[in-house]
Motif scaffolding. Sequence first.
Motif, PDB file in Angstrom:
ATOM      1  N   ILE A   1      17.426   8.222   7.093  1.00 35.59           N
ATOM      2  CA  ILE A   1      18.135   8.081   5.822  1.00 35.59           C
ATOM      3  C   ILE A   1      17.233   7.521   4.740  1.00 35.59           C
ATOM      4  O   ILE A   1      17.214   8.009   3.606  1.00 35.59           O
ATOM      5  N   PHE A   2      16.465   6.488   5.086  1.00 36.26           N
ATOM      6  CA  PHE A   2      15.521   5.854   4.157  1.00 36.26           C
ATOM      7  C   PHE A   2      14.102   6.031   4.701  1.00 36.26           C
ATOM      8  O   PHE A   2      13.514   5.099   5.246  1.00 36.26           O
ATOM      9  N   PRO A   3      13.546   7.241   4.588  1.00 34.18           N
ATOM     10  CA  PRO A   3      12.200   7.467   5.120  1.00 34.18           C
ATOM     11  C   PRO A   3      11.164   6.631   4.369  1.00 34.18           C
ATOM     12  O   PRO A   3      11.245   6.470   3.149  1.00 34.18           O
ATOM     13  N   THR A   4      10.205   6.077   5.104  1.00 29.78           N
ATOM     14  CA  THR A   4       9.183   5.244   4.468  1.00 29.78           C
ATOM     15  C   THR A   4       7.840   5.953   4.348  1.00 29.78           C
ATOM     16  O   THR A   4       6.976   5.512   3.581  1.00 29.78           O
TER      17      THR A   4
ATOM     18  N   PHE B   1      13.846  13.040   1.616  1.00 31.11           N
ATOM     19  CA  PHE B   1      15.105  12.338   1.830  1.00 31.11           C
ATOM     20  C   PHE B   1      16.133  13.339   2.353  1.00 31.11           C
ATOM     21  O   PHE B   1      16.115  14.510   1.985  1.00 31.11           O
ATOM     22  N   PRO B   2      17.051  12.877   3.195  1.00 35.28           N
ATOM     23  CA  PRO B   2      18.070  13.782   3.742  1.00 35.28           C
ATOM     24  C   PRO B   2      19.106  14.139   2.676  1.00 35.28           C
ATOM     25  O   PRO B   2      19.232  13.465   1.649  1.00 35.28           O
ATOM     26  N   LYS B   3      19.856  15.181   2.942  1.00 33.58           N
ATOM     27  CA  LYS B   3      20.878  15.623   1.992  1.00 33.58           C
ATOM     28  C   LYS B   3      21.980  14.586   1.807  1.00 33.58           C
ATOM     29  O   LYS B   3      22.639  14.550   0.768  1.00 33.58           O
TER      30      LYS B   3
ATOM     31  N   GLN C   1      21.612   1.101   8.039  1.00 33.14           N
ATOM     32  CA  GLN C   1      21.351   2.243   7.150  1.00 33.14           C
ATOM     33  C   GLN C   1      19.938   2.194   6.568  1.00 33.14           C
ATOM     34  O   GLN C   1      19.202   3.184   6.604  1.00 33.14           O
ATOM     35  N   ILE C   2      19.555   1.039   6.004  1.00 29.66           N
ATOM     36  CA  ILE C   2      18.263   0.978   5.309  1.00 29.66           C
ATOM     37  C   ILE C   2      17.086   0.940   6.272  1.00 29.66           C
ATOM     38  O   ILE C   2      15.945   1.215   5.872  1.00 29.66           O
TER      39      ILE C   2
ATOM     40  N   GLY D   1       0.798  -1.222   0.000  1.00 29.53           N
ATOM     41  CA  GLY D   1       0.000   0.000   0.000  1.00 29.53           C
ATOM     42  C   GLY D   1       0.829   1.269   0.000  1.00 29.53           C
ATOM     43  O   GLY D   1       0.301   2.350  -0.225  1.00 29.53           O
ATOM     44  N   THR D   2       2.134   1.135   0.211  1.00 33.78           N
ATOM     45  CA  THR D   2       2.987   2.318   0.206  1.00 33.78           C
ATOM     46  C   THR D   2       3.510   2.577  -1.203  1.00 33.78           C
ATOM     47  O   THR D   2       3.493   1.704  -2.074  1.00 33.78           O
TER      48      THR D   2
END
Length: 216
Positions: free
Chosen positions: A134-137, A143-145, A128-129, A24-25
């Motif tokens: 770092i990996f917004p859902t 997303f970060p720089k 990280q993931i 659903g995302t």
Amino acid sequence: MSHALKQVFNKDKTFRPKRKFEPGTQRFELHKKAQASLNAGLDLKVAVQLPPGEEQNDWVAVHVVDFFNRINLIYGTISDYCTEQSCPVMSGGPKYEYRWQDEHKYRKPTALSAPQYMNLLMDWIEVQINNEDIFPTNVGTPFPKNFLPVVKKILSRLFRVFVHVYIHHFDRITQMGSEAHVNTCYKHFYYFVKEFNLIDTKELEPLVSAWVGSCT
């Protein structure tokens, strides 16, 4: 699915649990779109291209997680043969040695055995993931720089797994009859990082001689 591929995707051989996308995302839909392109037999050079109307960072994030899962599985199939005795140095033949460095225990590049390196690498990528910063859902969360720099580091390190498997363990992959699957996975990875300039060409050199004819 062939017996060989069943061996590759044997859950007992998975080196790490798979990171999944929530149904659903937007990421889940992008993942399905990417898989549909591969299953349809599209040219891999075309399959990796950013779909119209999609955000590049979302497309990259989906592929980073997917490559992590797939390379995890590939390494899992040969991990019993990658030991402290057989692979005392994390390398890709005599010319390339990969040393581990992180922000915690190994602050300077440190020579490790291949299995030690692989364990640290997969643990580090998982962190990280799974890091929402770092990996917004959540849809709409930017997303970060530092997203792309982190992605480039992840992918360059995952590439080293391919190098080690190809140069030191490809006989095992061949014995399993899984070389076609591994080759396709590598080509997919190669075309993706080239499409978005995510790994420096110089870093890809360890496998260039083997792939210059089929990945250009």
